[in-house]
Design a protein around this motif. Sequence first.
Motif, PDB file in Angstrom:
ATOM      1  N   ALA A  96     -14.311  20.366 -44.924  1.00 41.07           N
ATOM      2  CA  ALA A  96     -15.202  19.967 -46.017  1.00 41.07           C
ATOM      3  C   ALA A  96     -16.405  19.282 -45.363  1.00 41.07           C
ATOM      4  O   ALA A  96     -16.239  18.352 -44.565  1.00 41.07           O
ATOM      5  CB  ALA A  96     -14.497  19.018 -46.977  1.00 41.07           C
ATOM      6  N   LEU A 103     -16.401  24.582 -46.820  1.00 47.18           N
ATOM      7  CA  LEU A 103     -16.597  24.019 -48.153  1.00 47.18           C
ATOM      8  C   LEU A 103     -17.737  23.007 -48.032  1.00 47.18           C
ATOM      9  O   LEU A 103     -17.552  21.917 -47.508  1.00 47.18           O
ATOM     10  CB  LEU A 103     -15.315  23.339 -48.629  1.00 47.18           C
ATOM     11  CG  LEU A 103     -15.173  23.001 -50.117  1.00 47.18           C
ATOM     12  CD1 LEU A 103     -13.718  22.672 -50.459  1.00 47.18           C
ATOM     13  CD2 LEU A 103     -16.061  21.844 -50.534  1.00 47.18           C
ATOM     14  N   VAL A 135     -20.699  20.603 -49.527  1.00 51.96           N
ATOM     15  CA  VAL A 135     -21.161  19.822 -50.675  1.00 51.96           C
ATOM     16  C   VAL A 135     -22.530  19.251 -50.331  1.00 51.96           C
ATOM     17  O   VAL A 135     -22.669  18.512 -49.350  1.00 51.96           O
ATOM     18  CB  VAL A 135     -20.172  18.696 -51.026  1.00 51.96           C
ATOM     19  CG1 VAL A 135     -20.684  17.882 -52.216  1.00 51.96           C
ATOM     20  CG2 VAL A 135     -18.794  19.276 -51.332  1.00 51.96           C
ATOM     21  N   GLY A 191     -15.496  16.822 -51.317  1.00 49.99           N
ATOM     22  CA  GLY A 191     -15.059  18.176 -51.032  1.00 49.99           C
ATOM     23  C   GLY A 191     -13.588  18.237 -50.667  1.00 49.99           C
ATOM     24  O   GLY A 191     -12.862  19.138 -51.109  1.00 49.99           O
TER      25      GLY A 191
END
Length: 951
Positions: free
Chosen positions: A13, A166, A168, A448
């Motif tokens: 993340a 992922l 953000v 995330g």
Amino acid sequence: MTPPPQPAAARHAVGIDLGTSHTVVAHVPLDGGVADIALLPLAQRISAAEVQEQPLLPSTRYQAAPGELGDAWRQPWPAQDATEQTPAVIGRWARDLGAAVPGRLVASAKSWLSHAGVDRTAPILPWGAGQDVAKVSPLQASSSYLAHVRAAWDATHPDAPLAEQLVVLTVPASFDEGARALTLQAAQLAGLPRVQLLEEPKAAFHDWLVLQGSQLAEQLQDSRLVLVLDVGGGTTDLTLIRVEAAPGGGLPLLTRTAVGEHLMLGGDNMDLALAHGLEPQFAGEGQRLPAARFAQLVQRCRLAKEQLLAANAPESVAVTLLGGGSQLLAQTRSATLTRDAVRQAVVEGFLPPAQITDQPARRQGALRTLSLPYPADAAISRHLALFLARHAGDQLPDTLLLNGGVFHAHALVQRLTEQLALWRGQPLRLLHNPHPDWAVARGAAAHGLAQYQSKRPPALTGQAQTATKTVVPHIGGGAARSYWLVLPGQAGAAPQGICLLPRGTEEGTRMVLAGRRFALRLGQPVRFALVARSQGSAQAGQIVPLAGEGWVELPPLATVLPAPEGRATAKVEVQLQACMSEVGVLELRCVDTRDEAQSWLLPFAVRAAGPHPHPLPEGEGAKPTADRSPSLLWGEGGVRGSPLDAAIAHIDRIFGNQGQDVSPKEVRQLRATLEKTLGPRESWPLPLLRTLFDALLARAKRRRRSAEHERVWLNLAGWCLRPGLGAELDGWRLQQLWPLYAQGLGHSQEGANWTEWWVLWRRVAAGLDEAQQMQVLEDVAGRMQQTVQRGAKSRWGSYDDMLRLFAAMEAVPWQYRQEMGRWMLERLKRPDEPPHTWWAIGRLAARAPLAANAHLVMPPEAAQEFLQATLAQDWRKNEPAMFAAVQIARMTGERLLDLDEAQRARVLDKLRASGAPERWLAQVAQVQEMNAEDRRLSLGDSLPPGLVLVG
């Protein structure tokens, strides 16, 4: 826009804080825990000889001259879109180079990205740079910072590319939907097709939450309402989060209840304030530095501010401005900036004592530069008071979290906590933020990770299950604002709005206006005017007057939706569906009621800017029909009713498919007939004008039936589309109109038709791009010269009309306007030259464009010869020359455009001696809006009611 699929190969993340001043990246393994969150070292060049990895990447880009940087710009990797001819660097070296040569520095791109007053996709940065500097758009600059981040990540994680993680990406909570959509577009251009957006105050609070670990519930047990105040380089974000005990114990329930309006106020403004304070020591009392030197001073003050507000700051710092060229040493000046002076300026200037009942001032303050729309009042304390009065009521926050580098200054923290305690009547708790420079990036990574773990299968074992125990709780609250479609009200009444998405609607929840049916036109321009409100409650489908405060106009949804194959236009009945997508942007979809598989997603109109209608214009959007169901853009482009039906019928009688028996007199009287039906044409509002233009455009093929037909069509089309922009989809209308230019006149032997031809293109000139204006300019210039040579025998219409058309070409490079202006000055030596030539010169060299972006304005040094020519005239006998001088010397507040004080003082003296109107004196003496009469004089025509030009 559908939610981006979770990358199957995601292993991390990644949180990216794309800040105004710095970009920061944090990351955490998806099979780890919040204790594993780390910062990504961002490799960047710090000098011509050295590359370093640092946690902060200055969000700056230096647009170098060819050969200026050697090959150093290629390492650690080339900036996005940089070439041998347009080299560029990003990060710390860019910032340092820009401090010495500010005219090549792209800074505050994030602020520009949220500035709806410019075309954010156009190459306008560095703002005010010379013709020798390659420019980039705010969108491109933002994308280049993200591309640098992607390159840095991929270099250190070759087996896990950033595009597959992922990701953000944080944005201010106050960003409108247009700025959010552009942020997503910037990420896509940088090779990051799947990102999620997260509000920065929520991210900062996420970071604080994860730092509490197992003590979180205990840490928040006495808190009921948390205020998160995030002051970045370009924005101030205000957010309230309600804290409630969870039933049966466990982690507290957190709900974001309010966010503030977009407030472009932050560290950049503080730098400006310090530079204004030091300016007299460099320029002399009452004098101003040239734009380039002042920009350098701002950069020096920023560096000094960071030193003097840091922990263990020195007592003072020397601020030095280098000279230029051969005068490098002779022009170098220094001034001392003390720690106490900085804290005084920042604390008293931005956090002065205020009452909870205070409201921000509305007049324009002194901190105006860079052509960014900074708020009129720089007092954050007054903006905070208004925010709390609107959203907190009697329950003022009992807990405070501060984020942003400015809060390294203890004096700012102390003033804020004392102010809030005074309003509340008792002390409040200050949450400790150990790293305000990168809390947002860390919080985004934590968010995330929490999202990923919430979707994991429940069967977890071993170490992975242990790692998930210390995760950040979800912060609920859904949509921060309610979203409304604008409906016209009754004549003279406020417009109404129908609620599309109530405040608090959770992401991914789709709201269907089941009880409403709308008629949607395909194959024709459609426009959905939207507003938002961050206070009050509503239900989807509720209709209310858009009266009172708190309504914020959003970029409209505007497009031309495709008609079925083989048909030019069509009309379908649709149902509206709205949701706040999981990536963080508003989606509005029209679903065919007869075939739910057929739907149209409506895009935000964020590409073009400049002139814009007054917020909530009457007549835009939808109109209730007889069955009381709103009908979107029904009929010929937007408005429906019996007078309009009759007007369209009149147009169709003259220009329709079926040749009708109409006399030349009836053709000539069409305008009078329309005025009898709709009222005086000066009062026709913008939506009605564009509706009439769309009707004329659809019948353009029949404009050549006779010379009278052609003259009337040209006259009405130009009137209805003037000034060529200002309503959404005017760009599309100009695309349809422009092919007529190549076709030319059908009755080219008629001088009166040539006059209407020139008037049409003058009226819509502001909507033409540079290439189109250049083509018109070349044609007009040639015919003007031939008209001068042939005199009254010319068949190309009025010389005055060609002159006015030429002066309206604001989008062409200023050098062409300078060349034509010099030709006009030669013409003015003739006694028979008409006075309109002075008007044209004033327009060519004006300080404030009426429609174009300000970077196209003729620079002051080039405009001086035209000003001198006006000053040589007797203004008591030559008012057009006096008005031209007012336009050339007008004060804009933008140093790159304004003449120096001595020149404006000379103009003011002569204006007073010549008995000039007070409003003309005011425009030269201070920053002033033009009134309607002067705008008409400058434009050479009136504007549609409610249309506001940028100048």
